[in-house]
Design a protein around this motif. Sequence first.
Motif, PDB file in Angstrom:
ATOM      1  N   GLU A  71       0.805  -1.235   0.000  1.00  0.00           N
ATOM      2  CA  GLU A  71       0.000   0.000   0.000  1.00  0.00           C
ATOM      3  C   GLU A  71       0.837   1.284   0.000  1.00  0.00           C
ATOM      4  N   VAL A  72       2.136   1.188  -0.259  1.00  0.00           N
ATOM      5  CA  VAL A  72       2.950   2.405  -0.391  1.00  0.00           C
ATOM      6  C   VAL A  72       2.937   2.803  -1.871  1.00  0.00           C
ATOM      7  N   LYS A  73       2.235   3.848  -2.180  1.00  0.00           N
ATOM      8  CA  LYS A  73       1.919   4.199  -3.563  1.00  0.00           C
ATOM      9  C   LYS A  73       3.153   4.417  -4.427  1.00  0.00           C
ATOM     10  N   LYS A  74       4.212   4.995  -3.883  1.00  0.00           N
ATOM     11  CA  LYS A  74       5.385   5.343  -4.676  1.00  0.00           C
ATOM     12  C   LYS A  74       6.060   4.132  -5.307  1.00  0.00           C
ATOM     13  N   PHE A  75       5.782   2.929  -4.780  1.00  0.00           N
ATOM     14  CA  PHE A  75       6.409   1.725  -5.314  1.00  0.00           C
ATOM     15  C   PHE A  75       5.543   0.989  -6.333  1.00  0.00           C
ATOM     16  N   GLU A  76       4.337   1.459  -6.580  1.00  0.00           N
ATOM     17  CA  GLU A  76       3.405   0.710  -7.408  1.00  0.00           C
ATOM     18  C   GLU A  76       3.787   0.680  -8.881  1.00  0.00           C
ATOM     19  N   GLY A  77       4.194   1.814  -9.432  1.00  0.00           N
ATOM     20  CA  GLY A  77       4.404   1.876 -10.868  1.00  0.00           C
ATOM     21  C   GLY A  77       3.070   1.875 -11.605  1.00  0.00           C
ATOM     22  N   THR A  78       3.138   1.874 -12.918  1.00  0.00           N
ATOM     23  CA  THR A  78       1.918   1.924 -13.747  1.00  0.00           C
ATOM     24  C   THR A  78       1.999   0.911 -14.875  1.00  0.00           C
ATOM     25  N   MET A  79       2.364  -0.317 -14.522  1.00  0.00           N
ATOM     26  CA  MET A  79       2.621  -1.330 -15.541  1.00  0.00           C
ATOM     27  C   MET A  79       1.451  -2.289 -15.747  1.00  0.00           C
ATOM     28  N   GLY A  80       0.257  -1.860 -15.389  1.00  0.00           N
ATOM     29  CA  GLY A  80      -0.908  -2.680 -15.685  1.00  0.00           C
ATOM     30  C   GLY A  80      -1.680  -3.145 -14.471  1.00  0.00           C
ATOM     31  N   TYR A  81      -3.002  -3.351 -14.679  1.00  0.00           N
ATOM     32  CA  TYR A  81      -3.919  -3.866 -13.659  1.00  0.00           C
ATOM     33  C   TYR A  81      -3.885  -3.031 -12.376  1.00  0.00           C
ATOM     34  N   ASN A  82      -3.807  -1.720 -12.532  1.00  0.00           N
ATOM     35  CA  ASN A  82      -3.692  -0.858 -11.354  1.00  0.00           C
ATOM     36  C   ASN A  82      -4.978  -0.737 -10.547  1.00  0.00           C
ATOM     37  N   ASN A  83      -6.062  -1.337 -11.041  1.00  0.00           N
ATOM     38  CA  ASN A  83      -7.288  -1.394 -10.246  1.00  0.00           C
ATOM     39  C   ASN A  83      -7.264  -2.555  -9.257  1.00  0.00           C
ATOM     40  N   TYR A  84      -6.189  -3.348  -9.264  1.00  0.00           N
ATOM     41  CA  TYR A  84      -6.006  -4.429  -8.298  1.00  0.00           C
ATOM     42  C   TYR A  84      -4.905  -4.033  -7.314  1.00  0.00           C
ATOM     43  N   SER A  85      -4.963  -4.615  -6.113  1.00  0.00           N
ATOM     44  CA  SER A  85      -3.947  -4.351  -5.105  1.00  0.00           C
ATOM     45  C   SER A  85      -2.723  -5.238  -5.334  1.00  0.00           C
ATOM     46  N   SER A  86      -1.550  -4.692  -5.057  1.00  0.00           N
ATOM     47  CA  SER A  86      -0.314  -5.486  -5.136  1.00  0.00           C
ATOM     48  C   SER A  86       0.111  -6.005  -3.769  1.00  0.00           C
ATOM     49  N   SER A  87      -0.747  -5.855  -2.765  1.00  0.00           N
ATOM     50  CA  SER A  87      -0.387  -6.296  -1.410  1.00  0.00           C
ATOM     51  C   SER A  87      -0.257  -7.815  -1.339  1.00  0.00           C
ATOM     52  N   VAL A  88       0.688  -8.260  -0.531  1.00  0.00           N
ATOM     53  CA  VAL A  88       0.865  -9.686  -0.267  1.00  0.00           C
ATOM     54  C   VAL A  88       0.702  -9.931   1.227  1.00  0.00           C
ATOM     55  N   HIS A  89       0.601 -11.204   1.603  1.00  0.00           N
ATOM     56  CA  HIS A  89       0.271 -11.556   2.980  1.00  0.00           C
ATOM     57  C   HIS A  89       1.420 -12.235   3.728  1.00  0.00           C
ATOM     58  N   ALA A  90       2.501 -12.567   3.024  1.00  0.00           N
ATOM     59  CA  ALA A  90       3.659 -13.198   3.662  1.00  0.00           C
ATOM     60  C   ALA A  90       4.859 -13.073   2.745  1.00  0.00           C
ATOM     61  N   VAL A  91       6.054 -13.066   3.361  1.00  0.00           N
ATOM     62  CA  VAL A  91       7.319 -12.930   2.615  1.00  0.00           C
ATOM     63  C   VAL A  91       8.273 -14.033   3.036  1.00  0.00           C
ATOM     64  N   ILE A  92       8.976 -14.589   2.047  1.00  0.00           N
ATOM     65  CA  ILE A  92      10.070 -15.531   2.313  1.00  0.00           C
ATOM     66  C   ILE A  92      11.339 -14.944   1.702  1.00  0.00           C
ATOM     67  N   ASP A  93      12.295 -14.630   2.566  1.00  0.00           N
ATOM     68  CA  ASP A  93      13.556 -14.022   2.140  1.00  0.00           C
ATOM     69  C   ASP A  93      14.664 -15.054   2.301  1.00  0.00           C
ATOM     70  N   ILE A  94      15.233 -15.483   1.185  1.00  0.00           N
ATOM     71  CA  ILE A  94      16.291 -16.484   1.195  1.00  0.00           C
ATOM     72  C   ILE A  94      17.621 -15.786   0.899  1.00  0.00           C
ATOM     73  N   ASP A  95      18.378 -15.515   1.945  1.00  0.00           N
ATOM     74  CA  ASP A  95      19.702 -14.895   1.835  1.00  0.00           C
ATOM     75  C   ASP A  95      19.675 -13.557   1.106  1.00  0.00           C
ATOM     76  N   GLY A  96      18.656 -12.759   1.381  1.00  0.00           N
ATOM     77  CA  GLY A  96      18.541 -11.450   0.769  1.00  0.00           C
ATOM     78  C   GLY A  96      18.728 -10.327   1.776  1.00  0.00           C
ATOM     79  N   VAL A  97      19.451  -9.292   1.385  1.00  0.00           N
ATOM     80  CA  VAL A  97      19.757  -8.165   2.267  1.00  0.00           C
ATOM     81  C   VAL A  97      18.492  -7.415   2.667  1.00  0.00           C
ATOM     82  N   ILE A  98      18.416  -7.055   3.950  1.00  0.00           N
ATOM     83  CA  ILE A  98      17.296  -6.293   4.486  1.00  0.00           C
ATOM     84  C   ILE A  98      17.618  -4.803   4.580  1.00  0.00           C
ATOM     85  N   ASN A  99      18.888  -4.491   4.759  1.00  0.00           N
ATOM     86  CA  ASN A  99      19.275  -3.088   4.906  1.00  0.00           C
ATOM     87  C   ASN A  99      20.632  -2.859   4.244  1.00  0.00           C
ATOM     88  N   PHE A 100      20.639  -2.140   3.132  1.00  0.00           N
ATOM     89  CA  PHE A 100      21.887  -1.849   2.431  1.00  0.00           C
ATOM     90  C   PHE A 100      22.851  -1.026   3.284  1.00  0.00           C
TER      91      PHE A 100
END
Length: 335
Positions: free
Chosen positions: A192-221
């Motif tokens: 729900e942070v609008k600045k990250f949405e972009g305008t690449m299609g289906y913008n009448n749908y939400s891009s929200s997800v309900h869970a994240v799995i991070d496999i060896d990925g950086v959390i804070n640069f």
Amino acid sequence: MDTKKLKIALLISAVFFAGHINAQTKKTAEIPRDTSYNVRKVYSQIRKNFPYATPALDEVPAGVIAERDVVYATLPESTFGKRELHADIFKPAKQGVYPVLIMVHGGGWRSGDKSMQVPMAEMLAAKGFVTIPVEYQLSLEAKYPAAVHNIKAAIRWVKANAARYNIDTTKVAISGCSAGGQLASLVGLTNEVKKFEGTMGYNNYSSSVHAVIDIDGVINFMAPSSLNSPRTKDSPDVQWLGGLFNEKPEIWKDASPGYWANEKSIPMLFLNSGHSRFHAGQDELIGQFKEWGTYHEVHQFNVKMHPFWLFHPWADESVNYMADFLNKVFKKPRK
């Protein structure tokens, strides 16, 4: 026609012709590819130290339906002309409605492709999930935040096509490995942070997800174990973010998933290798999750190999951790 008018006519023709050639070049320009990160190369690098490791292969299990290279977004005017972005879909053949997992590959935001997620996607589909490895624009094609916009567009596309693929849109998760883990975390922590949405299609749908799995990925640069790592202007994160930290500090912060966490953040699973720099910022985020009561799990493979998920036995163990986590989060009974 006098000489002056002839010169003007020739100049107009030359300008038109040059513009036509440029337009044609833009339409046909080939997207630059870095193919240096692939399973075969990684296997050749690790097999001496890990002789028992075997590559996880693309083998569609019984009871799973595969659909490959489905277009989820079309960019009409990218730097390289019309650009289609693709996804692979793996779903249980048995009738029903299933949770969905969008899967993001690694490769330093510069290399790799969605096929590297396929073996785990197939194994998870056999456990009762719709799994969707997605393509996104890499740094030689487009800098940050294009990949974030791509992936959020993929999520919206998934929701728009939920009925076609037997997807339960109340149970949407995202996973990623290495650079893909950073992207998955950023996507999930910016619901729900609008600045990250972009305008690449289906913008009448939400891009929200309900869970994240991070496999060896950086959390804070900007965490010490990340920021203090030696870098040059050719380092993968520097290329993707458009400059070194002292040149682009706001972008480095903006792209750090941990900075977007809050009391409403969703459950996360962390699967870690024995290389701590790939977990930069994770401990701080987990500390916040504990304060907020946000569900999370951490499992570490005590192996000094970063892309462990590409090989057995770790691919199998990773899939089991992922399935168990998603079943808990989505309250799905075990079979």
